[in-house]
Design an enzyme around this catalytic site. Structure first.
Site, PDB file in Angstrom:
ATOM      1  N   HIS A 150     -47.189  39.311  92.912  1.00  0.00           N
ATOM      2  CA  HIS A 150     -46.754  39.384  94.408  1.00  0.00           C
ATOM      3  C   HIS A 150     -47.246  38.220  94.892  1.00  0.00           C
ATOM      4  CE1 HIS A 150     -45.550  43.514  93.533  1.00  0.00           C
ATOM      5  NE2 HIS A 150     -45.092  43.499  94.765  1.00  0.00           N
ATOM      6  N   ASN A 181     -53.352  37.920  86.861  1.00  0.00           N
ATOM      7  CA  ASN A 181     -52.722  38.774  88.082  1.00  0.00           C
ATOM      8  C   ASN A 181     -53.528  39.967  88.237  1.00  0.00           C
ATOM      9  OD1 ASN A 181     -50.824  40.113  89.751  1.00  0.00           O
ATOM     10  ND2 ASN A 181     -49.790  40.836  88.274  1.00  0.00           N
TER      11      ASN A 181
END
Length: 305
Positions: A150, A181
């Site tokens: 994201h 991440n």
């Protein structure tokens, strides 16, 4: 006009604190390298030109009042003007060549972070507003070895299930190293959320970088992987520019760059602070002139001629 007071820069009312530590917002030391086992040595050094932001100021037109969370996120303007898309509570500029966003801006505060939305009810999905030639799909990521990372984080938009759903458009996603991440980058996202306890508003702009590195022949090359049949570009690095708004109108600016590779999550986040000019130069985006315009107009309104 730049004034220097001890370890703090004041740029037309914008406070850029200098140094390393929890309160650091911008480091001026471009020669001393952190003791992190050489990790940051692998981040290409970007030449930083002198900046005279005051010469770029033009009158700000305060006629457009934000009516929802996506437009509120754009209080400090657009870093660029190509392929702008608005979602429930973030705004993005899409890069059709690389099949990912050039940048995403979101506004964080206690309201956006509070709610019953659950990411278990969300699914990654194609962005049908993007031409089929220029969009990514879930099959591009399958077996690629990269997470669907994201840019506008899902946890930043708990106030609305629709807002959280919108963060799962693949146009808000970039191929991201799983270790990064799930660890150091996640720590940076959590840190940005924690800043809402100390600031009235936190504006976060996130995006990919494709930085050059020197090859054995001594020349610099921009080289990056692509994944899937749609050739989704894998960034070499990611940036976050964080604009911190105090109740009295003072502004602080912090800017971070992390390599798209495993990063030891024990390395303090302050080690990834970089001068904002380095991100502007590498990304082709501009942040400082927008902030200068906004703060200058507000100062004129509050203090008069």
């Amino acid at each position: 006009m730049h004034r220097v007071f001890c370890s703090r820069w004041v740029v037309s009312g914008v406070s850029l604190a200098v140094g390393i530590g929890v309160g650091a917002t911008l480091t001026c030391d471009r020669h001393n390298k952190p003791q992190d086992g050489g990790l940051l040595d692998r981040i290409p050094i970007i030449p930083i030109p002198s900046v005279n932001a005051a010469s770029e100021i033009s009158p700000y037109q305060p006629g457009h009042i934000a009516v929802n969370k996506s437009t509120a996120a754009m209080k400090y303007g657009f870093p660029s003007l190509s392929n702008i898309k608005t979602r429930e509570s973030y705004v993005t500029s899409y890069d059709p060549r690389n099949r990912t966003a050039a940048w995403v801006i979101e506004q964080l505060n206690s309201e956006t972070l509070t709610g019953t939305s659950d990411r278990k009810n969300c699914n990654f999905k194609e962005d049908e507003t993007v031409h089929v030639y220029h969009r990514s799909n879930n099959s591009d990521y399958k077996g690629s070895g990269f997470d669907r990372g994201h840019l506008a984080a899902a946890a930043n938009h708990k106030w609305s299930q629709k807002a959280m759903d919108d963060t799962f458009y693949l146009s808000n996603v970039s191929p991201q190293n799983p270790h990064l991440n799930q660890n150091a980058w996640n720590n940076l996202e959590q840190y940005c959320r924690s800043l809402t306890k100390h600031y009235q508003n936190v504006f976060v702009c996130t995006g990919p970088l494709y930085l050059p590195r020197q090859e054995p022949d001594g020349k610099l090359y921009v080289k990056y992987q692509v994944v899937g049949k749609n050739h989704v570009a894998v960034p070499t690095h990611f940036f976050k520019v964080v604009i911190l708004e105090k109740p009295r109108g003072d502004i602080e600016l912090r800017s971070y760059v992390m390599p798209n590779m495993p990063v030891d999550e024990k390395i303090p986040l302050e080690r990834f602070l970089v001068p904002i000019e380095s991100i502007e130069r590498a990304s082709g985006l501009l942040f400082v002139p927008n902030i200068m315009k906004r703060t200058s107009s507000l100062k004129a309104i509050t203090t008069g001629p």
